[in-house]
Design an enzyme around this catalytic site. Structure first.
Site, PDB file in Angstrom:
ATOM      1  N   ARG A 103      22.647  34.837  91.308  1.00  0.00           N
ATOM      2  CA  ARG A 103      21.327  35.247  91.809  1.00  0.00           C
ATOM      3  C   ARG A 103      21.430  36.357  92.841  1.00  0.00           C
ATOM      4  O   ARG A 103      20.535  36.546  93.648  1.00  0.00           O
ATOM      5  CB  ARG A 103      20.568  34.043  92.374  1.00  0.00           C
ATOM      6  CG  ARG A 103      21.300  33.261  93.440  1.00  0.00           C
ATOM      7  CD  ARG A 103      20.607  31.926  93.662  1.00  0.00           C
ATOM      8  NE  ARG A 103      21.403  31.052  94.495  1.00  0.00           N
ATOM      9  CZ  ARG A 103      21.298  30.961  95.820  1.00  0.00           C
ATOM     10  NH1 ARG A 103      20.409  31.697  96.446  1.00  0.00           N
ATOM     11  NH2 ARG A 103      22.051  30.125  96.505  1.00  0.00           N
ATOM     12  N   ARG A 185      21.143  42.026 101.513  1.00  0.00           N
ATOM     13  CA  ARG A 185      22.255  41.854 102.435  1.00  0.00           C
ATOM     14  C   ARG A 185      23.280  42.967 102.242  1.00  0.00           C
ATOM     15  O   ARG A 185      23.403  43.534 101.158  1.00  0.00           O
ATOM     16  CB  ARG A 185      22.891  40.468 102.274  1.00  0.00           C
ATOM     17  CG  ARG A 185      23.378  40.128 100.885  1.00  0.00           C
ATOM     18  CD  ARG A 185      23.849  38.679 100.841  1.00  0.00           C
ATOM     19  NE  ARG A 185      24.481  38.347  99.569  1.00  0.00           N
ATOM     20  CZ  ARG A 185      25.005  37.153  99.287  1.00  0.00           C
ATOM     21  NH1 ARG A 185      24.968  36.199 100.190  1.00  0.00           N
ATOM     22  NH2 ARG A 185      25.565  36.933  98.118  1.00  0.00           N
ATOM     23  N   ARG A 192      35.389  38.312  96.797  1.00  0.00           N
ATOM     24  CA  ARG A 192      35.724  36.964  97.206  1.00  0.00           C
ATOM     25  C   ARG A 192      37.089  36.564  96.652  1.00  0.00           C
ATOM     26  O   ARG A 192      37.608  37.203  95.736  1.00  0.00           O
ATOM     27  CB  ARG A 192      34.676  35.980  96.665  1.00  0.00           C
ATOM     28  CG  ARG A 192      33.234  36.390  96.978  1.00  0.00           C
ATOM     29  CD  ARG A 192      32.304  35.993  95.832  1.00  0.00           C
ATOM     30  NE  ARG A 192      30.933  36.456  96.068  1.00  0.00           N
ATOM     31  CZ  ARG A 192      30.013  35.735  96.710  1.00  0.00           C
ATOM     32  NH1 ARG A 192      30.318  34.525  97.137  1.00  0.00           N
ATOM     33  NH2 ARG A 192      28.814  36.215  96.910  1.00  0.00           N
ATOM     34  N   ASP A 266      34.958  30.547  95.945  1.00  0.00           N
ATOM     35  CA  ASP A 266      34.055  31.639  95.591  1.00  0.00           C
ATOM     36  C   ASP A 266      33.121  31.999  96.742  1.00  0.00           C
ATOM     37  O   ASP A 266      32.370  32.978  96.637  1.00  0.00           O
ATOM     38  CB  ASP A 266      33.239  31.300  94.334  1.00  0.00           C
ATOM     39  CG  ASP A 266      32.437  30.025  94.494  1.00  0.00           C
ATOM     40  OD1 ASP A 266      33.063  28.954  94.599  1.00  0.00           O
ATOM     41  OD2 ASP A 266      31.192  30.085  94.502  1.00  0.00           O
ATOM     42  N   ASP A 276      27.654  33.871 102.233  1.00  0.00           N
ATOM     43  CA  ASP A 276      26.937  32.820 101.501  1.00  0.00           C
ATOM     44  C   ASP A 276      26.471  31.687 102.403  1.00  0.00           C
ATOM     45  O   ASP A 276      27.039  30.605 102.440  1.00  0.00           O
ATOM     46  CB  ASP A 276      27.801  32.265 100.360  1.00  0.00           C
ATOM     47  CG  ASP A 276      27.869  33.225  99.196  1.00  0.00           C
ATOM     48  OD1 ASP A 276      27.136  34.225  99.209  1.00  0.00           O
ATOM     49  OD2 ASP A 276      28.659  32.983  98.272  1.00  0.00           O
TER      50      ASP A 276
END
Length: 507
Positions: A103, A185, A192, A266, A276
């Site tokens: 997403r 962002r 990652r 991740d 995240d």
């Protein structure tokens, strides 16, 4: 059904306000899928980070009304090249296989005063990696991510940054029906651990090497110099740089009582950034076993376990890099750096919080200081003393002089135990002027953090169409070490209802 704005109708034909580079796309289509965001109904600005624009030397017009549709996902910034990247990873200790940007849609990489910066839209619709999800983010979690990424930056902790927050009445079903939002962002890179794990797990050494070389060339060039210490092995140096950055990051998290909540591989940044923001929390009452994620029923990501989980994740990264390093003993030796680096980093953070100065040349001196820290933390834990409140009060008491330290005993039921620790602290500080130490402590022990109840109040107001509390918190948390007269209530102990808040992976 909502009526979506027409993408073409909102396309901005003017020259781009940004100078794009898009180095990631040079890797080739094996690493991503190009796609457009999914249009969002009736978007409105909820927050625009003009201070970040200033830091990056991007034009203030980038976040004007004419660009709202672009940051909602309804149009493209001129020169953007939207895509979603593929990665894999370990989730809650288990191999999850292929994952990817489910997403988050990458718009591109743009030049800035701080170097090239990548821009993502989180919540901009489904991608091939959404795993049957809708690709949306809800307003609730988007507010938390926007505020916390900026709060971490204010604390001096490496993090992705939030450029804007767009809200929409478009319904999104989670445990209950909520409304959608999109966070833009920014980071030098969103790579990652899982990106490297993906190609290693497939046995695709060529693309694994290409990705590692990309990371080294464009984001971690210090690996070339570091390689000299590892027999010229630049991939061992890559692991070394990542473990060192991760150790520093975890020490900073622990120092401010930050719980990430979902430290899957991740969700671990190759650049050592906090990334995240899901079920995170800054602890209220100090509890080493605190679990901030309601979904984490086994407590894998409890506060006290975060440093060891980081090592476990680094071990997974090391396994992924092994086909490039080609030496298992060397790989394990590199990982040993975390086992010594993290305790030293945490010791430095905690000593600074106590105002302890001077180089610790001997192991015995380091152990003595750590014993002082550890005994204090055990005392705080035994009585669930509010973590942020304690450190700020200690700093203020030091700045005011030793006599004012007596008032701190009201934080403890076991006053003799506190007095015994305080006597040891006095002896350690010695003749150093407490006022000077206290002023230094005030610069590392924040008065304000994004407590869950503060975020919840902002969320509830925003759900009623009032975004003013988001702006208040954003402004406050940009300088969390300042006093901010008139806003003292934001530093108060949490209300009783705050203990009933549950934060999960749902977003």
């Amino acid at each position: 059904m909502p009526s979506y704005p027409d993408l073409a109708a909102h396309a901005d034909a003017r020259s781009s306000p940004l100078t794009w580079t898009h180095r990631l796309t040079q890797l080739g289509p094996q690493f991503f899928t190009r796609l457009h965001p999914t249009p969002l109904a009736a978007p409105v600005w909820a927050m625009r980070n003009l201070d970040l624009l200033k830091d990056l030397a991007w034009p203030q017009s980038l976040l004007d009304e004419q660009h709202l549709q672009a940051f909602a996902g309804n149009a493209l910034l001129p020169g953007a090249d939207p895509l979603a990247t593929v990665y894999s990873g370990h989730q809650f200790g288990q191999w999850a296989g292929q994952l990817g940007d489910g997403r988050a849609i990458w718009l591109g990489e743009a030049q800035s005063a701080l170097g090239p910066q990548e821009i993502q839209l989180k919540g901009a619709g489904p991608t091939p990696y959404s795993r049957r999800g809708d690709g949306r983010a809800v307003l609730r979690s988007s507010i938390r991510e926007y505020l916390c990424s900026e709060a971490m930056h204010g604390l001096g902790i490496p993090s992705t940054r939030a450029l804007s927050l767009v809200a929409s009445p478009e319904p999104v079903r989670r445990e209950v029906m909520e409304t959608a939002a999109v966070v833009a962002r920014v980071a030098p890179s969103f790579l990652r651990f899982g990106h490297l794990e993906h190609f290693s797990a497939q046995g695709d050494v060529a693309n694994l090497r290409a990705l590692a070389d990309h990371a080294i060339a464009h984001h971690l060039p210090e690996c070339h110099a570091r390689a000299e210490g590892w027999g010229g092995n630049v991939y061992a140096a890559l692991l070394d740089v990542v473990q060192e950055r991760t150790a520093q990051l975890l020490a900073q998290w622990q120092g401010v009582g930050f719980c990430h909540g979902v430290m899957n591989t991740d969700n671990m940044s190759l650049l050592g950034l906090t990334i995240d923001y899901g079920p995170f929390q800054f602890m209220d009452g100090f509890d080493p076993g605190h679990i901030c994620n309601h979904t984490d029923t086994q407590g894998r990501y409890a506060y006290s376990r975060q440093p060891n989980v980081a090592y476990w994740n680094l071990f997974c990264l090391a396994q992924a890099l092994l086909p490039l390093i080609e030496d298992q003993d060397l790989t394990l030796k590199v990982l040993e750096g975390y086992k010594t680096g993290f305790p030293r980093a945490l010791g430095a953070v905690m000593r600074a919080k106590l105002g302890l100065t001077g180089d610790l040349a001997t192991e015995s001196a380091r152990e003595a200081d750590w014993s002082l820290v550890e005994d204090l933390l055990q005392l705080l834990a035994s009585e669930r003393v509010d973590y942020t409140h304690f450190w700020r009060q200690l700093s203020q008491a030091m700045a005011a002089g030793w006599p004012d330290m007596q008032g701190m005993q009201d934080l403890f039921l076991d006053r003799p135990r506190w007095q015994a620790w305080l006597a040891r602290y006095r002896a350690r500080v010695g003749a150093a002027p407490s006022q000077a130490l206290g002023l230094a402590m005030l610069r590392v022990n924040p008065k304000f953090v994004l407590r869950n109840h503060l975020a919840e109040i902002a969320i509830r107001q925003a759900q009623n169409g009032d975004f003013s509390e988001i702006e208040t918190l954003h402004n406050l948390l940009q300088s969390p070490f300042d006093e901010h007269p008139g806003l003292e209530a934001y530093a108060d102990l949490p209300p009783d209802w705050a203990g009933q808040l549950e934060i999960s992976c749902s977003s």
